[in-house]
Design an enzyme around this catalytic site. Structure first.
Site, PDB file in Angstrom:
ATOM      1  N   PHE A  35      75.722  95.974 -50.838  1.00  0.00           N
ATOM      2  CA  PHE A  35      76.589  94.798 -50.706  1.00  0.00           C
ATOM      3  C   PHE A  35      77.998  95.161 -50.271  1.00  0.00           C
ATOM      4  O   PHE A  35      78.732  94.312 -49.755  1.00  0.00           O
ATOM      5  CB  PHE A  35      76.627  94.017 -52.029  1.00  0.00           C
ATOM      6  N   LYS A  36      78.384  96.418 -50.446  1.00  0.00           N
ATOM      7  CA  LYS A  36      79.744  96.824 -50.074  1.00  0.00           C
ATOM      8  C   LYS A  36      80.003  96.615 -48.578  1.00  0.00           C
ATOM      9  O   LYS A  36      81.145  96.450 -48.157  1.00  0.00           O
ATOM     10  CB  LYS A  36      79.977  98.285 -50.442  1.00  0.00           C
TER      11      LYS A  36
END
Length: 495
Positions: A112-113
């Site tokens: 998700f980063k």
């Protein structure tokens, strides 16, 4: 829009100033002077927008020092099908019982980063070119932030990356993603310690104003407001999908608890709208802090479910009002390693809001009590305010992860990673009738193959291009957990 520090520095700063700065000079974290209000009419207008256009609408409320056409071009360049694999960018996967997974891990590093880091790379390059400057990025990672930052910054003009990670504490896949990069502007520093040691070094270097200015030090950790702001967008996207995909569920319209403070909060106009809860695997509190910001803006969020692993500092706080930092020796090495964190950097932002933006009290807690006593306990009246902000919490163990991964695969044919399993396990403990629960997916299972094999007896699928990544040549430097050692390395490689 101007920004202030959680510890009292009110020097007016614009978005582009804090974009390149990281920590405030007083050691605090930046927040906007107020949260822009989003009413029901605005939510209706935003519903159905392509993700890049939604990102522009959210960001433009906070960014007034980049021309609108340039900002729109930057987000359109960032959020594309080519980078994230789908036009929806963050599609929902239904799991029954009003539960959904929001797919945030389709970017280049499968975590998700990427959702924020891809934008941050483009913002950095744009602003540095505009100023004719260079930037040396110093970051700390427990697994996913590092690779997302490095993939976003590799080859960017005017940027070097110095990424600290705990030596030997990431999964083999995570290590390979970072250490196999051969770009000359990428420097991987394996620190002999745990993630909190890496994070402490980053904060110490960032707090040395003379060194920071001499070597143009910036940060990509979630202490950087721009990164957290980019994450706010997918809460809006998840909300719109969850409330439009299954209207037959009879979603509840639950009014928020407590009165909205003057510097932002749920608006009266949004109170009659369907509400959605979000469950977020949490270590450093950045991902779920973005949900807090969205809720303060007026997005109709019912609950923000903070899910921890065995390193349960945050769960302990939300149950007791005590924030107790663990020493390195007390930080467990778990099968959800990106959450093996016992000092949550972004937590200060939430506590600042919880305390009515009392900077002196926040500085006392985080600037004095945490470093001197290893934590703090809120006064009963302060802790009593937590329910008004929608937070609840829970804890997950290795056995829970295995059971959740196995159950999700057997019942739904969906394979999830270990961190997402923590989120899903705790989410099920906080379901409310008529309120959809969106679990934020944090990574693809390919990054944690050993636990997937233990749970399912099979290998997770790998996206194209990641076959045999662990066998690639690696380039990294092992350093002791000492601030001066990291400073010397930076000086040597920037001179």
């Amino acid at each position: 829009m101007k920004y202030l520090s959680t510890r009292g520095d009110t020097t007016p700063r614009g978005f582009c100033d804090i974009l390149l700065e990281g920590l405030a000079p007083d050691g605090g974290l930046y927040l906007p002077a107020h949260y822009p209000r989003v009413d029901a009419a605005t939510l209706a207008r935003w519903r159905g927008l392509p993700y890049a256009e939604l990102a522009y609408e959210v960001l433009s409320l906070y960014v007034d020092d980049i021309p609108p056409d340039d900002l729109r071009a930057l987000v359109r360049k960032t959020y594309t099908r080519e980078v994230f694999g789908t036009d929806a960018i963050v599609p929902l996967k239904p799991l029954g019982d009003g539960l959904y997974l929001e797919a945030l891990s389709n970017g280049p590093t499968l975590a998700f980063k990427d959702m924020a880091m891809q934008l941050l790379g483009n913002l950095f390059e744009y602003e540095l070119a505009r100023r004719g400057q260079q930037l040396n990025i110093l970051g700390a990672t427990s697994g996913d932030t590092g690779s997302a930052a490095e993939y976003a910054m590799r080859g960017k003009k005017g940027i070097r990356v110095f990424m600290l990670s705990p030596h030997g504490r990431m999964s083999p896949f995570q290590q390979a993603q970072m250490f196999s990069l051969q770009d000359p502007n990428i420097h991987n520093l394996a620190i002999e310690g745990v993630f909190d040691d890496c994070q402490d070094i980053v904060k110490a270097v960032s707090s040395d104003l003379e060194f920071k200015r001499r070597w143009s030090i910036g940060t990509v950790n979630s202490i950087n407001w721009a990164r957290l702001l980019a994450q706010v967008v997918y809460y809006f996207a998840g909300y719109f999908q969850a409330t439009s995909r299954a209207p037959d569920l009879g979603f509840a319209s639950v009014p928020p608890e407590g009165a909205a403070p003057p510097w932002g909060g749920p608006t009266a106009a949004a109170n009659d709208l369907p509400r959605v809860s979000f469950a977020v695997p949490s270590g450093n509190f950045g991902n779920i802090c973005a949900g807090h910001v969205a809720r303060m803006m007026g997005l109709p969020i019912h609950r923000l479910v903070c899910a921890t692993n065995e390193n349960d500092v945050l769960d302990e706080f939300f149950r007791t009002g005590t924030y107790r930092v663990r020493a390195s020796a007390e930080t467990f090495e778990t099968s959800s390693p990106s959450m093996d964190i016992s000092k949550a950097s972004n937590f200060e932002r939430f506590v600042f809001d919880l305390l009515g933006r009392d900077a002196a009290r926040t500085a006392e807690l985080f600037g004095v009590q945490v470093p001197q006593r290893g934590g703090f306990t809120l006064a009963p009246g302060e802790f009593a305010r937590v329910p008004a902000f929608g937070f609840v919490s829970g804890r997950s163990t290795h056995a829970d992860r295995l059971a959740t991964i196995r159950d999700t695969w057997q019942r739904h044919g969906v394979m999830i990673d270990t961190h997402t399993a923590d989120g899903l396990k705790v989410a099920r403990e906080h379901l409310d009738p008529g309120v959809p629960m969106v679990v934020l997916e944090t990574a693809l299972p390919a990054k944690f193959a050993a636990t997937i094999r233990e749970a399912l007896g099979r290998e997770p699928e790998r996206p194209p291009g990641f076959e045999g990544i662990e066998a690639r040549p690696k380039r990294f430097t092992v350093l002791p957990a000492q601030v001066d050692a990291v400073k010397r390395y930076i000086e040597t490689h920037c001179a």
